[in-house]
Design an enzyme around this catalytic site. Structure first.
Site, PDB file in Angstrom:
ATOM      1  N   GLN A 126     -36.669 -34.756 -38.755  1.00  0.00           N
ATOM      2  CA  GLN A 126     -35.445 -33.968 -38.922  1.00  0.00           C
ATOM      3  C   GLN A 126     -34.222 -34.873 -39.069  1.00  0.00           C
ATOM      4  OE1 GLN A 126     -34.201 -32.022 -35.315  1.00  0.00           O
ATOM      5  NE2 GLN A 126     -33.037 -30.434 -36.382  1.00  0.00           N
ATOM      6  N   GLY A 127     -33.590 -34.833 -40.220  1.00  0.00           N
ATOM      7  CA  GLY A 127     -32.406 -35.673 -40.454  1.00  0.00           C
ATOM      8  C   GLY A 127     -31.120 -34.863 -40.417  1.00  0.00           C
ATOM      9  N   SER A 129     -28.616 -35.329 -37.323  1.00  0.00           N
ATOM     10  CA  SER A 129     -27.565 -36.086 -36.628  1.00  0.00           C
ATOM     11  C   SER A 129     -27.235 -37.389 -37.356  1.00  0.00           C
ATOM     12  CB  SER A 129     -28.014 -36.430 -35.212  1.00  0.00           C
ATOM     13  OG  SER A 129     -28.452 -35.273 -34.555  1.00  0.00           O
ATOM     14  N   GLU A 244     -35.510 -24.019 -33.149  1.00  0.00           N
ATOM     15  CA  GLU A 244     -35.666 -25.255 -32.380  1.00  0.00           C
ATOM     16  C   GLU A 244     -35.346 -25.000 -30.907  1.00  0.00           C
ATOM     17  OE1 GLU A 244     -33.120 -28.440 -33.734  1.00  0.00           O
ATOM     18  OE2 GLU A 244     -33.940 -29.872 -32.285  1.00  0.00           O
ATOM     19  N   SER A 378     -26.382 -30.153 -27.430  1.00  0.00           N
ATOM     20  CA  SER A 378     -26.211 -30.426 -25.996  1.00  0.00           C
ATOM     21  C   SER A 378     -25.964 -29.130 -25.205  1.00  0.00           C
ATOM     22  CB  SER A 378     -25.054 -31.403 -25.773  1.00  0.00           C
ATOM     23  OG  SER A 378     -23.836 -30.704 -25.865  1.00  0.00           O
ATOM     24  N   ASN A 379     -26.309 -29.163 -23.931  1.00  0.00           N
ATOM     25  CA  ASN A 379     -26.169 -27.945 -23.121  1.00  0.00           C
ATOM     26  C   ASN A 379     -24.712 -27.501 -22.986  1.00  0.00           C
ATOM     27  OD1 ASN A 379     -28.896 -28.247 -22.884  1.00  0.00           O
ATOM     28  ND2 ASN A 379     -28.956 -27.727 -20.711  1.00  0.00           N
ATOM     29  N   GLU A 380     -23.787 -28.479 -22.969  1.00  0.00           N
ATOM     30  CA  GLU A 380     -22.366 -28.103 -22.881  1.00  0.00           C
ATOM     31  C   GLU A 380     -21.995 -27.248 -24.098  1.00  0.00           C
ATOM     32  OE1 GLU A 380     -23.476 -31.219 -22.475  1.00  0.00           O
ATOM     33  OE2 GLU A 380     -23.121 -31.470 -20.327  1.00  0.00           O
TER      34      GLU A 380
END
Ligand SMILES: Cc1cc2nc3c(=O)[nH]c(=O)nc-3n(C[C@H](O)[C@H](O)[C@H](O)COP(=O)(O)OP(=O)(O)OC[C@H]3O[C@@H](n4cnc5c(N)ncnc54)[C@H](O)[C@@H]3O)c2cc1C
Length: 393
Positions: A126-127, A129, A244, A378-380
């Site tokens: 998976q590209g 980020s 995902e 991220s969870n944030e």
């Protein structure tokens, strides 16, 4: 939503157990825990066994080789798979790019890619980020410029899991910078053997090689490898992220880890009594089990709505947050149980002879497990999404 098991479902459960007993062998389990090519070959072997049985692709449309399991059947399979200690499939092909291909790709792309994904002939990565584009994914800069029937791609992707094994990478690339950032992104399928691609290893804190940087230097990609319309890739990318996040919750695997932890706690003696009788451990264990049970029902609700054709929505953010918090709570308990022995690193020649066999596994899982609240968004950031779209704040 009714999840009491009918006679047919109990018969299905027996069938799954029988399949696992025959096919999830100790030898395969040992090789899948290995490194590099041994791991890759064993993972493919396992996926091929599932495919031969017709059980590799729940959720895919049946005409493309999917399994039309009900929510309950899916739940039964996942629970039994996990209790047997068998791994999930590698998600990048089967659970991420495939839904984008059958959802938004053209007939040619479906015919070309989906059968190879089912047979595990292509390993995908998976590209998304980039350095400078993680949570703020729309900041991505990897550029694709049209040149006849090809795009010329330049830039770099980072944290690309298993790129070292991959035959293909699905990428978000910038095809227009003039308007709103989200409007100038396209979704490309890129052959990793294309000239101009370099994969650089990144070592992670658990001393394992899964992460990479992928650099594109004037890489030619046929326009035929673009999914859907140019500049509309953001829409397809978002659909993929919901799938995902739902997988990352890993409820069934947390159940097995808790079951095994209970057993270890009952065998480990501290101050003349099993650690399981320690009130603090009991509290932590019970709280985590209760949270996991609540998460399981939330996941089933999300899966039920997926079965109704709605697709996982923003609720997948909730699953991701809670699922990964529970995974980390479990990893912490394994570390505390192993005590000093969790300091023994896997790969240390003396590791097998020092302390508990589970000590170094506890440490590796704990180390890598730090990443779970970061990857998949991220969870944030998932909390921001939940606040806005679920709670309407
Ligand atoms: C083990 C691992 C595997 C990965 N595999 C892949 C892969 O295969 N393919 C791929 O494309 N990517 C992959 N990633 C990348 C992952 O998706 C990103 O790391 C993630 O999206 C976070 O981006 P970042 O690392 O750039 O952190 P940043 O976005 O720079 O965030 C840094 C910190 O700031 C916080 N933050 C950022 N924005 C906000 C905000 N608006 N509100 C509150 N807090 C905020 C974040 O929560 C975080 O704590 C992987 C990452 C890891 C760790």
């Amino acid at each position: 939503m009714d999840i009491t098991f009918s006679a047919e479902e109990l018969a299905f459960r027996d069938q799954v157990r029988e399949f696992l007993a025959e096919n999830w062998t100790e030898d395969l389990a040992r090789r899948i825990r290995g490194e590099d090519e041994e791991f890759k070959a064993a993972q493919i072997e396992w996926q091929n066994k599932l495919n031969d049985k017709g059980w590799l692709a729940p959720g895919w449309p049946v005409e493309h080789g999917g399994v039309a399991w009900s929510v309950t059947e899916n739940f039964i399979f996942e629970t039994e798979r996990s209790l047997a200690g068998a791994p999930d499939v590698v998600p990048f092909g089967l659970k991420m790019v495939a839904p984008v291909i059958y959802g938004f790709g053209n007939d040619e792309q479906k015919k070309r890619f989906l059968p190879r994904i089912l047979k595990s002939q292509d390993w995908w990565c998976q590209g998304y980020s980039e350095p400078g584009a993680g949570s703020d994914l729309a900041a991505l800069k990897t550029k694709a410029e049209l040149d006849g029937d090809d795009y010329i791609v330049n830039g770099a992707k980072v944290w690309t899991t298993y790129a070292q094994y991959a035959d293909w990478i699905f990428c978000l690339v910038r095809t227009d910078s003039s308007g709103k950032r989200q409007d100038g992104i396209s979704f490309l399928l890129i052959d990793m053997k294309s000239p101009g691609i370099t994969v650089n290893k990144i070592s992670s804190i658990d001393d394992h090689h899964s992460l990479n940087e992928v650099v594109f230097d004037n890489v030619r990609v046929p326009v035929a490898n673009r999914i859907g319309e140019q500049d509309k890739g953001w829409t397809y990318a978002k659909a993929l992220l919901a799938h995902e996040r739902t997988s990352i919750a890993a409820v069934a695997d947390s159940k097995r880890r808790l079951r095994d932890l209970r057993k270890l706690l009952s065998e480990e003696i501290s101050g003349g009594r099993p650690l399981l009788e320690d009130v603090q451990f009991q509290n932590r264990l019970s709280n985590t089990e209760i949270e996991l049970m609540a998460l399981e029902y939330t996941e089933l609700r999300v899966l039920a709505s997926t079965a109704d054709g709605k697709g996982p929505g923003v609720e997948s953010s909730l699953l991701k947050i809670k699922g990964t918090e529970i995974q980390q709570a479990i990893q912490q308990m394994y570390m505390d149980l192993a005590g000093y022995y969790s300091g023994v690193l896997h790969g240390d020649e003396t590791a097998e002879s020092i302390g508990h066999a589970f000590g170094h596994d506890a440490r590796k899982a704990y180390m890598y497990g730090r990443a779970a609240t970061i990857y998949g968004g991220s969870n944030e950031v998932q909390k921001n999404i939940t606040a806005k779209y679920v709670l309407g704040l």
